[in-house]
Motif scaffolding. Structure first.
Motif, PDB file in Angstrom:
ATOM      1  N   LEU A  67       0.818  -1.224   0.000  1.00 59.43           N
ATOM      2  CA  LEU A  67       0.000   0.000   0.000  1.00 59.43           C
ATOM      3  C   LEU A  67       0.852   1.273   0.000  1.00 59.43           C
ATOM      4  CD1 LEU A  67      -2.828  -0.934   2.522  1.00 59.43           C
ATOM      5  CD2 LEU A  67      -3.121  -0.384   0.102  1.00 59.43           C
ATOM      6  N   ARG A  68       2.143   1.144   0.224  1.00 59.61           N
ATOM      7  CA  ARG A  68       2.990   2.331   0.293  1.00 59.61           C
ATOM      8  C   ARG A  68       2.931   3.136  -1.000  1.00 59.61           C
ATOM      9  NH1 ARG A  68       8.215  -0.760   3.001  1.00 59.61           N
ATOM     10  NH2 ARG A  68       7.333  -0.972   5.105  1.00 59.61           N
ATOM     11  N   GLY A  69       2.768   4.448  -0.844  1.00 58.17           N
ATOM     12  CA  GLY A  69       2.729   5.330  -1.999  1.00 58.17           C
ATOM     13  C   GLY A  69       1.391   5.371  -2.713  1.00 58.17           C
ATOM     14  N   GLN A  70       0.354   4.774  -2.132  1.00 55.88           N
ATOM     15  CA  GLN A  70      -0.950   4.707  -2.810  1.00 55.88           C
ATOM     16  C   GLN A  70      -2.053   5.454  -2.055  1.00 55.88           C
ATOM     17  OE1 GLN A  70      -1.811   1.175  -5.371  1.00 55.88           O
ATOM     18  NE2 GLN A  70      -0.846   0.044  -3.675  1.00 55.88           N
ATOM     19  N   LEU A  71      -1.692   6.350  -1.153  1.00 57.14           N
ATOM     20  CA  LEU A  71      -2.683   7.046  -0.343  1.00 57.14           C
ATOM     21  C   LEU A  71      -3.689   7.809  -1.206  1.00 57.14           C
ATOM     22  CD1 LEU A  71      -3.808   7.916   2.379  1.00 57.14           C
ATOM     23  CD2 LEU A  71      -2.136   9.798   2.390  1.00 57.14           C
ATOM     24  N   LYS A  72      -3.188   8.526  -2.212  1.00 58.46           N
ATOM     25  CA  LYS A  72      -4.083   9.310  -3.070  1.00 58.46           C
ATOM     26  C   LYS A  72      -5.087   8.407  -3.782  1.00 58.46           C
ATOM     27  CE  LYS A  72      -4.036  12.648  -6.873  1.00 58.46           C
ATOM     28  NZ  LYS A  72      -3.174  13.403  -7.825  1.00 58.46           N
ATOM     29  N   ARG A  73      -4.611   7.274  -4.284  1.00 56.11           N
ATOM     30  CA  ARG A  73      -5.492   6.323  -4.976  1.00 56.11           C
ATOM     31  C   ARG A  73      -6.539   5.761  -4.019  1.00 56.11           C
ATOM     32  NH1 ARG A  73      -2.368   1.703  -8.030  1.00 56.11           N
ATOM     33  NH2 ARG A  73      -2.214   3.312  -9.642  1.00 56.11           N
TER      34      ARG A  73
END
Length: 251
Positions: A67-73
């Protein structure tokens, strides 16, 4: 709840938690199990949904690295899942119970059909990964919304639907997309569970048993699910789901 029934529902919860983390069709294990023990379809669906929430959360936690780096998605599609799950749960409660009784065999068979087609969906998704480099725009958001409505109403194989959508519109590693799928399923199940707890009848013994099993299953599924034989897993789900649909049609 007798010992045999408790053990069977708990085992189904473990299996469902593991399956949801990897595939997304655990309801096709727990829901037919509850029907087999005589629970009414709507009560079974509501209690099953509440019980599976800890399992999908544990599955999402198990995929936390992806999930790292996918907060916006997650935030973008999470809003669609939230609205969709809320809508589906309200539809389940507002429509007559007879509507759900009639719809369930169709929904189960449709979910089984998706499981049959899943290998083709996965191959197609891999082929499409190089073609799509955005987050899909409005069509993708609407697709996640529609999947959320389905998930809030019934939910079996919503993960397969989401992975099919992701493969169509998103350019990313499938394991990262599977991690997002688990978060979105958690949102759908979670908001539906809140509605069900507030205004519907939940069999708490059933929900607690499934919750305990699905939590363990979710962690195990996220950890070792990639090592399982997809063919055996898919065949079991299809067999159980088809049997449940036939039983309900014959009632």
């Amino acid at each position: 709840m007798e010992a045999l029934e408790l053990a069977a529902i708990g085992a189904a919860g473990i299996a469902a938690g593991g399956i949801n983390a990897v595939v997304g069709s655990g309801t096709l294990i727990t829901f037919p199990t509850l029907l087999a023990f005589g629970y009414p379809p709507v009560v079974a669906n509501v209690s099953n949904n509440v019980g599976l929430v800890p399992g999908v959360l544990s599955g999402a936690y198990g995929y936390r690295r992806e999930l790292r780096g996918q907060l916006k998605r997650v935030l973008r599609f999470g809003s669609a899942s939230l609205i969709g799950g809320l809508t589906g749960a309200l539809l389940l409660l507002k429509l007559p119970a007879e509507t759900f009784d009639a719809a369930v065999p169709v929904l189960i068979l449709a979910a089984c059909a998706l499981m049959v087609l899943q290998p083709r969906i996965n191959r197609w998704a891999k082929q499409r990964q190089g073609d799509r480099r955005t987050d899909g725009g409005v069509p993708m958001w609407i697709g996640v919304l529609a999947t959320g409505v389905y998930g809030g109403y019934f939910g079996a194989a919503q993960g397969v639907l989401l992975m099919g959508l992701f493969g169509s519109f998103l350019h990313d590693d499938l394991q990262r997309l599977n991690a997002v799928k688990n978060v979105l399923a958690s949102i759908v199940n979670g908001v539906a569970a809140i509605i069900f707890i507030a205004v519907s009848h939940v069999d708490w013994a059933v929900a607690a048993t499934i919750a305990a099993g699905s939590t363990v299953g979710g962690l195990l599924g996220a950890r070792v699910g990639r090592r399982l034989s997809p063919t055996v897993l898919r065949g079991t789900i299809i067999t159980v789901g088809t049997t449940a649909a036939v039983i309900m049609i014959a009632r």
